[in-house]
Structures are given as C-alpha cells and as structure tokens.
Design an enzyme around this catalytic site. Structure first.
Site, short mmCIF file in Angstrom:
data_model
loop_
_atom_site.label_atom_id
_atom_site.label_comp_id
_atom_site.label_asym_id
_atom_site.label_seq_id
_atom_site.Cartn_x
_atom_site.Cartn_y
_atom_site.Cartn_z
N ASP A 67 -42.76 2.83 44.07
CA ASP A 67 -43.91 1.93 44.10
C ASP A 67 -45.18 2.62 43.59
OD1 ASP A 67 -44.28 3.67 46.21
OD2 ASP A 67 -44.41 2.15 47.76
N GLU A 144 -44.35 -5.72 52.07
CA GLU A 144 -45.13 -5.84 53.30
C GLU A 144 -44.51 -6.88 54.24
OE1 GLU A 144 -47.12 -3.56 53.70
OE2 GLU A 144 -48.90 -3.59 52.47
C1 GLP Z 1 -46.70 4.12 51.72
C2 GLP Z 1 -45.92 3.96 50.41
C3 GLP Z 1 -44.44 4.19 50.58
C4 GLP Z 1 -44.15 5.14 51.72
C5 GLP Z 1 -44.63 4.54 53.02
C6 GLP Z 1 -44.63 5.54 54.16
O1 GLP Z 1 -47.76 3.20 51.79
N1 GLP Z 1 -46.10 2.69 49.81
O2 GLP Z 1 -43.97 4.71 49.36
O3 GLP Z 1 -42.74 5.35 51.81
O4 GLP Z 1 -45.92 3.96 52.89
O5 GLP Z 1 -45.56 6.56 53.92
P1 GLP Z 1 -45.60 7.94 54.67
O6 GLP Z 1 -44.32 8.64 54.33
O7 GLP Z 1 -46.81 8.67 54.13
O8 GLP Z 1 -45.70 7.65 56.13
#
Ligand code: GLP
Length: 247
Positions: A67, A144
């Site tokens: 993403d 989401e």
């Molecule tokens: C983010 C990204 C994702 C990620 C998720 C968890 O917003 N869009 O790619 O896997 O949320 O993030 P984190 O690993 O920093 O907790």
C-alpha cells in the site's frame, strides 16, 4: 488457521523469516506482498541476513508493496515505499528495476496504478505470500473498517484512527486523507496469508481479529475464513488471548 506465540518480538520475527524462506525454497518464482509499517522491520533484518548468508535466494522472486499513502512517494521518509526500499529491497541481492513493484502515491492517475498492480497479481495467478501488519482498527493495508471485500486494488478514504496513528511514520504532521492498497480480494486469496503483531498496544485488536465476530468492520477478522492463515504474535500482543482455547 495457525497461531504462533513467541516470547519476544525478535523471536517472532525470526520465525516469520523462516516461514517465508521455506516457502521461497519450495517456489522461488513467487510473488510476495509486503507491508511497510513498523511490525515487519525485524523480519526484514532477518531476511537480509539470510540472503547474505545464502540461506535464501531471492533472484527469481517478485516483490509487490502492499500500500501507499496517496500524495507520497519514495522521496518522503516514512512513506511505505521509502520504508521498504531502505529497510529491505536495497539490501537484498535482487534487481530493483525488475523485481520490485509498488503503487506510486504521487501518480496523477491512481486508477492506472491500481490497474498496474492488479495486472501483475493476475499474471502470477494471485499472491503467493502476503506479510501484513494489523492496524489498530483492524485494517489490512489500507482496507479500512467496513471496506468492500471484493475490491482487488483500490483508493480508500482513511479512517480517523489511521490518519492519527499514521503520523508516527513522519517527521512532520501530514494531511493524510487517502490510501492506495491491494484490496482484500487479492489479500485473502494469497496462497499463504501471514499476519504479524507485536507489543501490548496490539493486544485488543489481536483479540478482535481472532475471537471477535468475523466481519468487514474488522477487516483482519476476515482472515479467519482462510485455512492458509498464519498469525505470529509476541507475548505482549497475545496478552488478551492467552487463556482462550488452551493457548
Ligand atoms: C499502516 C499501513 C500498513 C501496516 C499497518 C500496521 O497504516 N497501511 O501497511 O501494515 O498500518 O502498521 P504498523 O506495523 O506500523 O503497526
């Protein structure tokens, strides 16, 4: 579904790395989808080390980034592609031009970015491995809460939680509104779907993911519909589920 609980983030990351290595050994010409974010960073370190030690050969593997924040590209520290390049792709023995694919969040034609990644995934007959972090609201990529499960790739309006939590990646406050992401249709059809979570802050969403209602209100819970779903947790992230089902 298989749940793996390791004592530490470090041990969890090593196990995730081993899982990926065993898949690639069996099928070197795989298409792997990787999340940015903080959770996979240690797994990336182990993958780089394994690649350096010749424990795994990625020369025939194709990588696609999960993403991106709309409006951000490789130049912005904290963007998904910046994170993946700096912490993984640049340090692997691979051809960056040929083997790495990603959404350009700066493109004027985001629909075409979706088409491009869709086409890649279809060419491979689906994703082999998806390695995904879990958002505090249960998002996978930028899928989401209440997202349509049938989206292959899409541009999604960000949830307030994501807009707030997302600031942690950047040096200055950014106006985050939309994300571009591989959709649940492709992610849930991955031949191996790996979710990872560490730290106490993820304990509540891990509980909802694994024991709450299976609903697109919590996109990560939809993974439970898939038999080839692996989840790796450290002790802290598993805190709320430890007494459930004899775990
Ligand atoms: C983010 C990204 C994702 C990620 C998720 C968890 O917003 N869009 O790619 O896997 O949320 O993030 P984190 O690993 O920093 O907790």
């Amino acid at each position: 579904m298989k749940i793996f609980i390791e004592n530490t983030y470090d041990q969890m990351s090593r196990k995730v790395c081993d899982n990926i290595i065993s898949y690639i050994k069996n099928k070197p010409k795989s298409l792997i989808c990787l999340a940015g974010g903080d959770t996979p960073l240690k797994t990336f370190e182990y993958l780089i080390q394994a690649n350096l030690n010749d424990e795994v050969d990625f020369s025939q593997t194709t990588f696609v980034s999960l993403d991106e924040w709309v409006g951000l590209g490789k130049e912005t520290k904290g963007s998904c592609i910046y994170t993946l390049y700096k912490n993984l792709y640049e340090k692997l023995n691979i051809d960056l031009e040929k083997q790495v694919h990603f959404f350009d969040g700066l493109s004027k034609d985001l629909k075409n970015e979706c088409k491009k990644i869709n086409h890649l995934i279809e060419k491979f007959d689906g994703l082999d491995i998806s390695l995904l972090g879990i958002g505090l609201n249960g998002h996978l990529g930028f899928n989401e809460p209440n997202v349509d499960e049938n989206i292959d790739c899409g541009i999604i309006e960000l949830d307030n939680t994501t807009k707030t939590v997302g600031q942690k990646y950047f040096d200055t406050n950014l106006d985050l509104k939309y994300g571009i992401t591989i959709g649940l249709k492709h992610l849930l059809n991955s031949k191996r779907l790996i979710l990872i979570a560490n730290g106490e802050k993820k304990a509540e969403i891990v509980e909802k993911t694994l024991y709450g209602e299976i609903s697109n209100n919590v996109p990560s819970s939809l993974a439970r519909k898939k038999p080839n779903f692996f989840i790796y947790l450290d002790r802290l992230a598993s805190k709320n589920i430890i007494n459930k089902n004899n775990i």
